[in-house]
Design a protein around this motif. Sequence first.
Motif, mmCIF file in Angstrom:
data_model
loop_
_atom_site.group_PDB
_atom_site.id
_atom_site.type_symbol
_atom_site.label_atom_id
_atom_site.label_comp_id
_atom_site.label_asym_id
_atom_site.label_seq_id
_atom_site.Cartn_x
_atom_site.Cartn_y
_atom_site.Cartn_z
ATOM 1 N N LEU A 194 0.811 -1.225 0.000
ATOM 2 C CA LEU A 194 0.000 0.000 0.000
ATOM 3 C C LEU A 194 0.843 1.274 0.000
ATOM 4 C CD1 LEU A 194 -2.744 -1.023 2.594
ATOM 5 C CD2 LEU A 194 -2.988 -0.839 0.110
ATOM 6 N N ALA A 195 2.168 1.132 0.052
ATOM 7 C CA ALA A 195 3.049 2.306 0.068
ATOM 8 C C ALA A 195 2.739 3.235 -1.100
ATOM 9 C CB ALA A 195 4.504 1.864 0.017
ATOM 10 N N GLY A 196 2.551 4.516 -0.774
ATOM 11 C CA GLY A 196 2.265 5.521 -1.792
ATOM 12 C C GLY A 196 0.793 5.717 -2.088
ATOM 13 N N SER A 197 -0.063 4.869 -1.548
ATOM 14 C CA SER A 197 -1.506 4.998 -1.781
ATOM 15 C C SER A 197 -2.112 6.082 -0.889
ATOM 16 C CB SER A 197 -2.205 3.667 -1.481
ATOM 17 O OG SER A 197 -2.144 3.376 -0.082
ATOM 18 N N ALA A 198 -3.359 6.444 -1.170
ATOM 19 C CA ALA A 198 -4.048 7.451 -0.358
ATOM 20 C C ALA A 198 -4.213 6.961 1.082
ATOM 21 C CB ALA A 198 -5.408 7.773 -0.979
ATOM 22 N N ARG A 199 -4.498 5.675 1.249
ATOM 23 C CA ARG A 199 -4.671 5.148 2.609
ATOM 24 C C ARG A 199 -3.353 5.155 3.360
ATOM 25 N NH1 ARG A 199 -5.444 4.712 6.967
ATOM 26 N NH2 ARG A 199 -6.900 3.448 8.205
ATOM 27 N N TRP A 200 -2.258 4.948 2.670
ATOM 28 C CA TRP A 200 -0.919 5.025 3.264
ATOM 29 C C TRP A 200 -0.653 6.441 3.776
ATOM 30 C CZ3 TRP A 200 2.942 1.250 3.741
ATOM 31 C CH2 TRP A 200 4.244 1.697 3.972
ATOM 32 N N THR A 201 -1.012 7.420 2.947
ATOM 33 C CA THR A 201 -0.831 8.824 3.336
ATOM 34 C C THR A 201 -1.662 9.151 4.569
ATOM 35 O OG1 THR A 201 -0.370 9.461 1.050
ATOM 36 C CG2 THR A 201 -1.067 11.216 2.558
ATOM 37 N N GLN A 202 -2.888 8.638 4.612
ATOM 38 C CA GLN A 202 -3.743 8.867 5.775
ATOM 39 C C GLN A 202 -3.165 8.186 7.012
ATOM 40 O OE1 GLN A 202 -6.699 10.833 6.094
ATOM 41 N NE2 GLN A 202 -6.055 10.459 8.218
ATOM 42 N N ALA A 203 -2.602 7.003 6.853
ATOM 43 C CA ALA A 203 -1.988 6.307 7.986
ATOM 44 C C ALA A 203 -0.844 7.114 8.560
ATOM 45 C CB ALA A 203 -1.507 4.927 7.551
ATOM 46 N N ALA A 204 -0.078 7.766 7.693
ATOM 47 C CA ALA A 204 1.016 8.616 8.164
ATOM 48 C C ALA A 204 0.473 9.805 8.953
ATOM 49 C CB ALA A 204 1.855 9.092 6.977
ATOM 50 N N LYS A 205 -0.636 10.380 8.490
ATOM 51 C CA LYS A 205 -1.250 11.491 9.226
ATOM 52 C C LYS A 205 -1.804 11.024 10.568
ATOM 53 C CE LYS A 205 -3.864 14.494 7.244
ATOM 54 N NZ LYS A 205 -5.000 15.086 6.494
ATOM 55 N N ASP A 206 -2.384 9.853 10.592
ATOM 56 C CA ASP A 206 -2.964 9.319 11.823
ATOM 57 C C ASP A 206 -1.901 9.010 12.873
ATOM 58 O OD1 ASP A 206 -5.507 9.445 10.784
ATOM 59 O OD2 ASP A 206 -5.597 7.324 10.237
ATOM 60 N N ASN A 207 -0.644 8.901 12.445
ATOM 61 C CA ASN A 207 0.433 8.558 13.363
ATOM 62 C C ASN A 207 0.551 9.568 14.505
ATOM 63 O OD1 ASN A 207 2.934 7.054 14.043
ATOM 64 N ND2 ASN A 207 3.863 9.021 13.613
ATOM 65 N N ASP A 208 0.368 10.835 14.218
ATOM 66 C CA ASP A 208 0.428 11.868 15.253
ATOM 67 C C ASP A 208 -0.990 12.124 15.735
ATOM 68 O OD1 ASP A 208 0.608 14.205 16.769
ATOM 69 O OD2 ASP A 208 2.279 14.972 15.591
ATOM 70 N N LEU A 209 -1.315 11.625 16.904
ATOM 71 C CA LEU A 209 -2.686 11.726 17.402
ATOM 72 C C LEU A 209 -3.146 13.158 17.576
ATOM 73 C CD1 LEU A 209 -2.799 8.928 20.140
ATOM 74 C CD2 LEU A 209 -3.781 8.865 17.843
ATOM 75 N N TRP A 210 -2.256 14.028 18.005
ATOM 76 C CA TRP A 210 -2.675 15.376 18.405
ATOM 77 C C TRP A 210 -2.546 16.409 17.303
ATOM 78 C CZ3 TRP A 210 -5.406 15.975 22.653
ATOM 79 C CH2 TRP A 210 -5.313 15.000 23.650
ATOM 80 N N THR A 211 -1.381 16.523 16.690
ATOM 81 C CA THR A 211 -1.170 17.614 15.730
ATOM 82 C C THR A 211 -1.081 17.117 14.293
ATOM 83 O OG1 THR A 211 1.246 17.509 16.032
ATOM 84 C CG2 THR A 211 0.020 18.991 17.473
ATOM 85 N N GLY A 212 -1.277 15.825 14.089
ATOM 86 C CA GLY A 212 -1.296 15.286 12.734
ATOM 87 C C GLY A 212 -2.710 15.295 12.189
ATOM 88 N N GLY A 213 -3.191 14.144 11.785
ATOM 89 C CA GLY A 213 -4.539 14.083 11.233
ATOM 90 C C GLY A 213 -5.524 13.326 12.076
ATOM 91 N N ALA A 214 -5.033 12.648 13.139
ATOM 92 C CA ALA A 214 -5.919 11.767 13.901
ATOM 93 C C ALA A 214 -7.057 12.524 14.571
ATOM 94 C CB ALA A 214 -5.110 10.996 14.947
ATOM 95 N N LEU A 215 -6.739 13.563 15.322
ATOM 96 C CA LEU A 215 -7.783 14.295 16.035
ATOM 97 C C LEU A 215 -8.773 14.932 15.059
ATOM 98 C CD1 LEU A 215 -8.601 14.885 18.955
ATOM 99 C CD2 LEU A 215 -7.343 17.039 18.800
ATOM 100 N N GLU A 216 -8.289 15.283 13.871
ATOM 101 C CA GLU A 216 -9.175 15.867 12.863
ATOM 102 C C GLU A 216 -10.276 14.886 12.460
ATOM 103 O OE1 GLU A 216 -6.784 17.024 9.578
ATOM 104 O OE2 GLU A 216 -5.700 18.593 10.689
ATOM 105 N N ARG A 217 -9.983 13.594 12.480
ATOM 106 C CA ARG A 217 -10.999 12.602 12.131
ATOM 107 C C ARG A 217 -12.208 12.728 13.060
ATOM 108 N NH1 ARG A 217 -10.178 7.954 9.160
ATOM 109 N NH2 ARG A 217 -8.071 7.461 8.397
ATOM 110 N N TYR A 218 -11.938 12.842 14.342
ATOM 111 C CA TYR A 218 -13.018 12.944 15.323
ATOM 112 C C TYR A 218 -13.745 14.282 15.186
ATOM 113 C CZ TYR A 218 -10.552 9.013 17.379
ATOM 114 O OH TYR A 218 -9.933 7.807 17.578
ATOM 115 N N ALA A 219 -13.000 15.348 14.929
ATOM 116 C CA ALA A 219 -13.613 16.654 14.753
ATOM 117 C C ALA A 219 -14.568 16.648 13.565
ATOM 118 C CB ALA A 219 -12.538 17.729 14.585
ATOM 119 N N CYS A 220 -14.151 16.009 12.490
ATOM 120 C CA CYS A 220 -15.008 15.941 11.306
ATOM 121 C C CYS A 220 -16.247 15.096 11.581
ATOM 122 C CB CYS A 220 -14.227 15.392 10.122
ATOM 123 S SG CYS A 220 -13.013 16.558 9.449
ATOM 124 N N ALA A 221 -16.064 13.995 12.303
ATOM 125 C CA ALA A 221 -17.209 13.154 12.655
ATOM 126 C C ALA A 221 -18.153 13.880 13.600
ATOM 127 C CB ALA A 221 -16.718 11.862 13.296
#
Length: 255
Positions: A75-102
């Motif tokens: 999956l390297a280089g895929s959109a889901r891979w990119t999202q996994a990299a963002k999810d790695n940082d719970l606070w200032t990456g993309g993880a907390l944004e998931r909950y905010a959007c939900a």
Amino acid sequence: MRSLFLAGAAVLLLGAAPAHRPPVDPSLAGPTPAKPTGYLAAGDIDGQAVIGPPPLPDSPQGKSDRTVYLETRGLAGSARWTQAAKDNDLWTGGALERYACALGAPIDATALPKTYRLLQRIEIDARTVGTPPKDHFNRTRPPIGDDRPICIKRESWMSTNASYPSGHAMTGWAWGLVLGELAPAKASALLEAGREIGDSRVICGVHYPSDVEAGRLLGAAMVAREHADAEFRADFAAAKAELAKARGPAAMNCS
């Protein structure tokens, strides 16, 4: 089925680690206002008893874990891979944004300070509860001794911070459960976010599926135990009242 809490934040929140304590994944280190504490003390939950040991490498589940690791390297280089990299940082990456959007509203110290602090304290509990079984079982992470791609930078903590259970999956599922209780009309989307935070750890290549499953199990047990704590119940009630008055922004970047 688990980049990195900021190292400085981890020191402020946890204090200097004893010489025998393995380094903590810095992507788990959250914000550091006024030295927040968790709700639970060491020993309030026996994490080792709750989740049991990880599968042996040569067991059917152990072999399945390794097969999934190898397959998800594709999956390297895929959109889901990119999202996994963002999810790695719970606070200032993309993880907390998931909950905010939900949730439909930003989750931060300005917009929802009581909710934000509740999540901080839950994350601290995840380390309090999750570290003892990590240290006890001391399972090696999947990329150690393997040069296939992972979605975050390889660093020395990966060799010493054990794989089982996944702290990200534990925190992510606990956040989904608690936010789903706070906003029941949006519980499905919030729990989906919690599930995907754990899934990202497998896609990223830093945890096996059984690490993530154990993290979710222990995260659910932790939330159940937190509900017996008076401070947690008070903070939960304050966050619920805060959310009842909150209004989401006209537009959020949730594409």
